[in-house]
Each structure stands twice: as structure tokens, then as C-alpha cells.
Write an enzyme that holds these catalytic residues in place. Structure first.
Site, PDB file in Angstrom:
ATOM      1  N   ARG A  17      50.764  52.873  87.629  1.00 30.31           N
ATOM      2  CA  ARG A  17      51.209  52.170  86.412  1.00 30.31           C
ATOM      3  C   ARG A  17      52.177  51.070  86.849  1.00 30.31           C
ATOM      4  NH1 ARG A  17      55.291  52.649  82.461  1.00 30.31           N
ATOM      5  NH2 ARG A  17      54.554  52.299  80.317  1.00 30.31           N
TER       6      ARG A  17
ATOM      7  N   LYS B  13      61.471  50.437  89.070  1.00 32.38           N
ATOM      8  CA  LYS B  13      62.395  51.425  88.519  1.00 32.38           C
ATOM      9  C   LYS B  13      63.741  51.412  89.241  1.00 32.38           C
ATOM     10  CE  LYS B  13      59.488  54.471  85.869  1.00 32.38           C
ATOM     11  NZ  LYS B  13      59.020  55.844  85.624  1.00 32.38           N
TER      12      LYS B  13
END
Length: 297
Positions: free
Chosen positions: A261, A227
Site C-alpha cells: 500500500r 510512515k
């Protein structure tokens, strides 16, 4: 090492059972979208999406999360199109292992569950309570994520009086909402929403104080793989964030996270299985080093 007091540590997800008091579960990502931020559409075709999911299970993933619409703002995709994207992938992969579907549409959730999905991953935090009702009418698990904005809309300059207190309050409210619509707590997982309507400093503080969120009794999922907070912290592009992602995942594991995840499955599996072995939760795959009289290196 933070060991959260989970109310229901043993979770039945699909045909699999996970003791999340002693297991760090890896959720692989398969994006059936032409514009995903990480893989840029390489798994958009049905064959590529299914092959990616099969490879993830082969690499040790505990479950696979299939998405038909990216989280970022953009034009809405008709629900029928999202169903056409995700359902064939779910149907193919559910024969191998537990499948999650990343959606905020109740209609998509219903179709996915009918096709074999065992988890509905709602990154909008039950923005539409109907999705909770769909999950309640099944045996599926619901992931409730923290996200302030309406689905696929911008939330510029997000502000928190206290990032952890505000996230905790939001999750309590949305978990209660899901329960009111019939989803039992033993089928709910929370996600604090790394980068979702948060800037890098806010996400770093969330990560640093993650243990405070691990006290509510529900298993916690973290979705931090590759991210922007990692890229901005380390000045790394999207294809150079693996090391930072692994470091963040390992730290979150020590602070109470139990589901991860991830994009890079094999590397993440190795990192998390190593933590389990260090903690004495799992045995080594084999033992040779210094186990024979003649010695070995």
C-alpha cells in the site's frame, strides 16, 4: 528471498486475477479526507480523488485503496458522511480496475461493495465482526490488520512480550473470527500493521522479522509508505521519506510481503517490477543492450 507457501496464491479481486506467488501487487492510496497525514487534503474533493485514482492506475497500480477517514485519533465522522465521501470515488474507479475501501464500519463496507469495491481494508482487525459478515455476503476480499486500540483512539506506550509472536497470535484470532462469520480464507489478506499502535523500534523489529509472519499461508499486505518509523529512523519529514519507503518495501518483498500500500505509485511500481524481473517472474519491457552485431551502449 523468502517465498511464502501461500494456500491460495491466485486471487480473484474484482475483474482481475493475481498470482501472488509471482507478482508483487501495488495498492495505491487515495485519501478523500481533509486532514490526511501525507497529502494534507489535496485529494479531498471528488474530482481530485477520482483523478488521483485514475493516475495511479495509469502509473501501474494493481488496485486503489480509497479512504474517507484517517486512522489517527479524532472526532468520529458520521457513517453517512463517510459513505458520501467514498462511494462516488469507488463508483468512478471500479470501471477502471479493482478498488479497495479503507473502513472499519460495516455500513460503509456494504455501500462500497454495492458501488463496486472489491476489497475491504479493515485497519482495526475486525474490531466489529459485522464487517466480516458484510464481506462474507459478497465476493470481496477482506484485509485483516493488526491494531490493538479501538478505532481512532490512542494506545500510548504499546508493549509486546514478543512483537512478532503477539502480532501473529492476534492475526490468527482475527482471521478465525472472520472465518467464523463466513469469510473464506481464500478471500483474506493479513496486514501486520506497521506503526499501528507500535513505536519505531517495534516496527523496525516487525519489519526485520517479517518472514516469520509469512509462514501462515495467507498473502501479506504491508502499509509502510512514508510512515513515522521511516521518518524517525532517518530524521526525515513526511515529504522526504520516499527513499526510505522504497528500501523498506523492497526488504519486505524479499521477506514474503505480496501487496504494498503506497503513496508514490510510479516509483514503487518500478522498484517492485524490478524485483520480479530479477527473480525471473517477468520479462524485460524490451531488450536492446548488446543484442545487435554492431554493439550498443
Amino acid at each position: 528471498m523468502v517465498e511464502p507457501r501461500l494456500e491460495s496464491p491466485v486471487r480473484r479481486i474484482g475483474d482481475s486475477s493475481f498470482d501472488l506467488s509471482r507478482h508483487l501487487a501495488v495498492m495505491a492510496i487515495v485519501n478523500r479526507t481533509p486532514d490526511s497525514f501525507y497529502d494534507h487534503g489535496t485529494t479531498f474533493s471528488l474530482d481530485a480523488a477520482v483523478a488521483s485514482g485514475v493516475a495511479a492506475f495509469d502509473a501501474g497500480a494493481d488496485l486503489v485503496d480509497v479512504g474517507g477517514v484517517k486512522f489517527a485519533p479524532g472526532e468520529p465522522l458520521p457513517v453517512e458522511d463517510e459513505i458520501e465521501r467514498v462511494v462516488p470515488v469507488v463508483r468512478a474507479l471500479a470501471r477502471i480496475g479493482p478498488v479497495s475501501v479503507d473502513t472499519f464500519h460495516a455500513e460503509v463496507a456494504r455501500a462500497a461493495i454495492e458501488a463496486g469495491a472489491a476489497v475491504i481494508n479493515d485497519t482495526t482487525g475486525v474490531h466489529d465482526p459485522a464487517i466480516a459478515e458484510v464481506v462474507a455476503d459478497s465476493e470481496a476480499t477482506l484485509v485483516v490488520a493488526h491494531s490493538l486500540a479501538a478505532p481512532r483512539t490512542q494506545h500510548p506506550l504499546p508493549h509486546y512480550d514478543d512483537v512478532i509472536d503477539d502480532i501473529a497470535a492476534f492475526l490468527r484470532e482475527r482471521v478465525a473470527l472472520a472465518e467464523e462469520h463466513g469469510v473464506p480464507r481464500e478471500r483474506i489478506i493479513i496486514d501486520p500493521g506497521h506503526d499501528l499502535n507500535k513505536n519505531t523500534r517495534q516496527t523496525l523489529e516487525l519489519t526485520r522479522r517479517l518472514a516469520e509472519l509469512a509462514e501462515n499461508g495467507l498473502p501479506m499486505l504491508v502499509a509502510l509508505s512514508n510512515k513515522d518509523f521511516i521518518g524517525e529512523t532517518l530524521a526525515r519529514g513526511r515529504d522526504q521519506r520516499l527513499t526510505g519507503s522504497l528500501a523498506a518495501a523492497v526488504f519486505c518483498a524479499t521477506q514474503g510481503a505480496r501487496v504494498f500500500r503506497v503513496h508514490n505509485v510510479r516509483e514503487s511500481v518500478d522498484a517492485l517490477r524490478m524485483i520480479e524481473a530479477i527473480l525471473g517472474w517477468r520479462e524485460p519491457a524490451y531488450e536492446l543492450h548488446n543484442t545487435r552485431p554492431e554493439g550498443n551502449d
